[in-house]
Design an enzyme around this catalytic site. Sequence first.
Site, PDB file in Angstrom:
ATOM      1  N   GLY A  19       7.346  -5.865 -18.282  1.00  0.00           N
ATOM      2  CA  GLY A  19       6.304  -6.858 -18.554  1.00  0.00           C
ATOM      3  C   GLY A  19       5.529  -6.509 -19.814  1.00  0.00           C
TER       4      GLY A  19
ATOM      5  CE  LYS B 180       9.423  -2.252 -15.665  1.00  0.00           C
ATOM      6  NZ  LYS B 180       8.443  -2.791 -14.727  1.00  0.00           N
TER       7      LYS B 180
ATOM      8  CB  THR C  41       3.723  -7.583  -8.862  1.00  0.00           C
ATOM      9  OG1 THR C  41       3.047  -6.967  -7.771  1.00  0.00           O
ATOM     10  CG2 THR C  41       5.195  -7.699  -8.576  1.00  0.00           C
TER      11      THR C  41
ATOM     12  CG  HIS D 220       9.159   1.402 -17.485  1.00  0.00           C
ATOM     13  ND1 HIS D 220       9.184   0.744 -18.696  1.00  0.00           N
ATOM     14  CD2 HIS D 220       7.902   1.253 -16.998  1.00  0.00           C
ATOM     15  CE1 HIS D 220       7.984   0.221 -18.934  1.00  0.00           C
ATOM     16  NE2 HIS D 220       7.189   0.516 -17.918  1.00  0.00           N
ATOM     17  CG  HIS D 221      10.020   4.410 -12.620  1.00  0.00           C
ATOM     18  ND1 HIS D 221      10.596   3.676 -11.619  1.00  0.00           N
ATOM     19  CD2 HIS D 221       8.885   3.739 -12.959  1.00  0.00           C
ATOM     20  CE1 HIS D 221       9.840   2.629 -11.349  1.00  0.00           C
ATOM     21  NE2 HIS D 221       8.794   2.642 -12.157  1.00  0.00           N
TER      22      HIS D 221
ATOM     23  N   PRO E 206       0.784  -1.232   0.000  1.00  0.00           N
ATOM     24  CG  PRO E 206      -0.019  -0.988   2.189  1.00  0.00           C
ATOM     25  CD  PRO E 206       0.630  -1.988   1.264  1.00  0.00           C
TER      26      PRO E 206
HETATM   27  P1  NAP Z   1       7.101   0.667  -5.471  1.00  0.00           P
HETATM   28  O1  NAP Z   1       6.717   2.105  -5.364  1.00  0.00           O
HETATM   29  O2  NAP Z   1       8.528   0.283  -5.193  1.00  0.00           O
HETATM   30  O3  NAP Z   1       6.128  -0.169  -4.531  1.00  0.00           O
HETATM   31  C1  NAP Z   1       6.339  -1.478  -4.119  1.00  0.00           C
HETATM   32  C2  NAP Z   1       5.917  -1.549  -2.678  1.00  0.00           C
HETATM   33  O4  NAP Z   1       5.898  -2.898  -2.240  1.00  0.00           O
HETATM   34  C3  NAP Z   1       6.877  -0.792  -1.744  1.00  0.00           C
HETATM   35  O5  NAP Z   1       6.131   0.060  -0.909  1.00  0.00           O
HETATM   36  C4  NAP Z   1       7.549  -1.908  -0.951  1.00  0.00           C
HETATM   37  O6  NAP Z   1       7.954  -1.484   0.332  1.00  0.00           O
HETATM   38  C5  NAP Z   1       6.411  -2.905  -0.914  1.00  0.00           C
HETATM   39  N1  NAP Z   1       6.787  -4.241  -0.504  1.00  0.00           N
HETATM   40  C6  NAP Z   1       7.947  -4.903  -0.724  1.00  0.00           C
HETATM   41  N2  NAP Z   1       7.895  -6.106  -0.126  1.00  0.00           N
HETATM   42  C7  NAP Z   1       6.683  -6.205   0.457  1.00  0.00           C
HETATM   43  C8  NAP Z   1       6.039  -7.197   1.243  1.00  0.00           C
HETATM   44  N3  NAP Z   1       6.647  -8.339   1.573  1.00  0.00           N
HETATM   45  N4  NAP Z   1       4.785  -6.942   1.699  1.00  0.00           N
HETATM   46  C9  NAP Z   1       4.180  -5.803   1.394  1.00  0.00           C
HETATM   47  N5  NAP Z   1       4.730  -4.812   0.678  1.00  0.00           N
HETATM   48  C10 NAP Z   1       5.968  -5.023   0.217  1.00  0.00           C
HETATM   49  O7  NAP Z   1       6.769   0.120  -6.925  1.00  0.00           O
HETATM   50  P2  NAP Z   1       5.536   0.536  -7.879  1.00  0.00           P
HETATM   51  O8  NAP Z   1       6.018   1.511  -8.882  1.00  0.00           O
HETATM   52  O9  NAP Z   1       4.351   0.847  -7.063  1.00  0.00           O
HETATM   53  O10 NAP Z   1       5.325  -0.830  -8.667  1.00  0.00           O
HETATM   54  C11 NAP Z   1       4.925  -2.008  -8.001  1.00  0.00           C
HETATM   55  C12 NAP Z   1       4.888  -3.154  -9.012  1.00  0.00           C
HETATM   56  O11 NAP Z   1       3.893  -2.883  -9.995  1.00  0.00           O
HETATM   57  C13 NAP Z   1       6.190  -3.348  -9.797  1.00  0.00           C
HETATM   58  O12 NAP Z   1       6.390  -4.713 -10.053  1.00  0.00           O
HETATM   59  C14 NAP Z   1       5.951  -2.598 -11.098  1.00  0.00           C
HETATM   60  O13 NAP Z   1       6.730  -3.084 -12.168  1.00  0.00           O
HETATM   61  C15 NAP Z   1       4.491  -2.898 -11.286  1.00  0.00           C
HETATM   62  N6  NAP Z   1       3.744  -1.949 -12.131  1.00  0.00           N
HETATM   63  C16 NAP Z   1       2.707  -2.473 -12.818  1.00  0.00           C
HETATM   64  C17 NAP Z   1       1.893  -1.666 -13.579  1.00  0.00           C
HETATM   65  C18 NAP Z   1       0.731  -2.287 -14.291  1.00  0.00           C
HETATM   66  O14 NAP Z   1      -0.011  -1.560 -14.966  1.00  0.00           O
HETATM   67  N7  NAP Z   1       0.522  -3.583 -14.156  1.00  0.00           N
HETATM   68  C19 NAP Z   1       2.162  -0.295 -13.659  1.00  0.00           C
HETATM   69  C20 NAP Z   1       3.222   0.227 -12.928  1.00  0.00           C
HETATM   70  C21 NAP Z   1       4.004  -0.609 -12.152  1.00  0.00           C
HETATM   71  P3  NAP Z   1       9.493  -0.992   0.571  1.00  0.00           P
HETATM   72  O15 NAP Z   1       9.806  -0.042  -0.538  1.00  0.00           O
HETATM   73  O16 NAP Z   1       9.471  -0.368   1.903  1.00  0.00           O
HETATM   74  O17 NAP Z   1      10.334  -2.247   0.511  1.00  0.00           O
END
Ligand code: NAP
Length: 265
Positions: free
Chosen positions: A164, A158, A99, A154-155, A11
């Site tokens: 993906g 990543k 993810t 991407h940023h 979250p």
């Molecule tokens: P992000 O900002 O790094 O968010 C990931 C979050 O997951 C962080 O807050 C992290 O916490 C947390 N996390 C890590 N291990 C965890 C656990 N065991 N339990 C609960 N939370 C945990 O990344 P994001 O940009 O939001 O992207 C998240 C994922 O979605 C990535 O895989 C990205 O490639 C993907 N994505 C998908 C789409 C789509 O349309 N499908 C679009 C954009 C991104 P900490 O940082 O404190 O470790």
Amino acid sequence: MEKIKIVIAGPRGRMGSEAVKLVEETEHFELAGAVDYKHDGKRLNELAGFTSEAKVYGELKDCLFETNPDVLIDLTTPEIGRKHTITALEYGVRPVVGTTGFSAEDLEMIEEMAKRQQIGAIIAPNFAIGAILMMKFSQMAAKYLSDVEIIEQHHDQKLDAPSGTGIKTAEMIHAVRGEKRQGHPDEKETMEGARGASYHGIRIHSVRLPGLIAHQEVLFGGDGQTLKIRHDSYNRASFMSGVKLSVEAVMNLNDLVYGLENIIE
Ligand code: NAP
């Protein structure tokens, strides 16, 4: 309409925080809990930027056991997302996974598991509707222009490359054009990686820079012509209509759907 009970893993993340907003703002969605390994036992509103009183769990298993939700939305990291998806299916909870970074073997295993358990699951490398159209249009174009390269941008935070979406686009193009060796047969890389990754001969180039969000251009070349199909996500809100659609759709599925293009027509 009965509310769909949802748990969100990740979250605090850029995507996860938007998903929390989406669930809170959608009348027929209910946030049953959140999974965050750093804040076990807290309420979400004890963390900066949240108003929801939903409980936070350090472990997905505890969260599913206590809240008994319909759907898990996972927006974490490749390794955790994979574990969470398997756990959700074991508990009979439908995963909606944004993810990225799942391998072909992971997907195969998850597909089998969902089928065996007769539980709906959606894994969507890209939730932006415009990106889905970009992939579909690219697949259409590949029937006529079979020389193609993908540039995804991407940023720089990543974790996985290629994206993906880049892989999914290559898979969709490969399904209509098959194997092809592009470029000069004697082509040599004088610097490793210069020609990008190759998926059955389709080149994928990954750009990582601060300031970018998620962008992709698919370039087609033919005699005396090129065609460029491009999509840009300028913020994470661009993904949320796809997340909403997926949560609604997964309630009526009993197997895995990989890619949002398979649920929108
Ligand atoms: P992000 O900002 O790094 O968010 C990931 C979050 O997951 C962080 O807050 C992290 O916490 C947390 N996390 C890590 N291990 C965890 C656990 N065991 N339990 C609960 N939370 C945990 O990344 P994001 O940009 O939001 O992207 C998240 C994922 O979605 C990535 O895989 C990205 O490639 C993907 N994505 C998908 C789409 C789509 O349309 N499908 C679009 C954009 C991104 P900490 O940082 O404190 O470790």
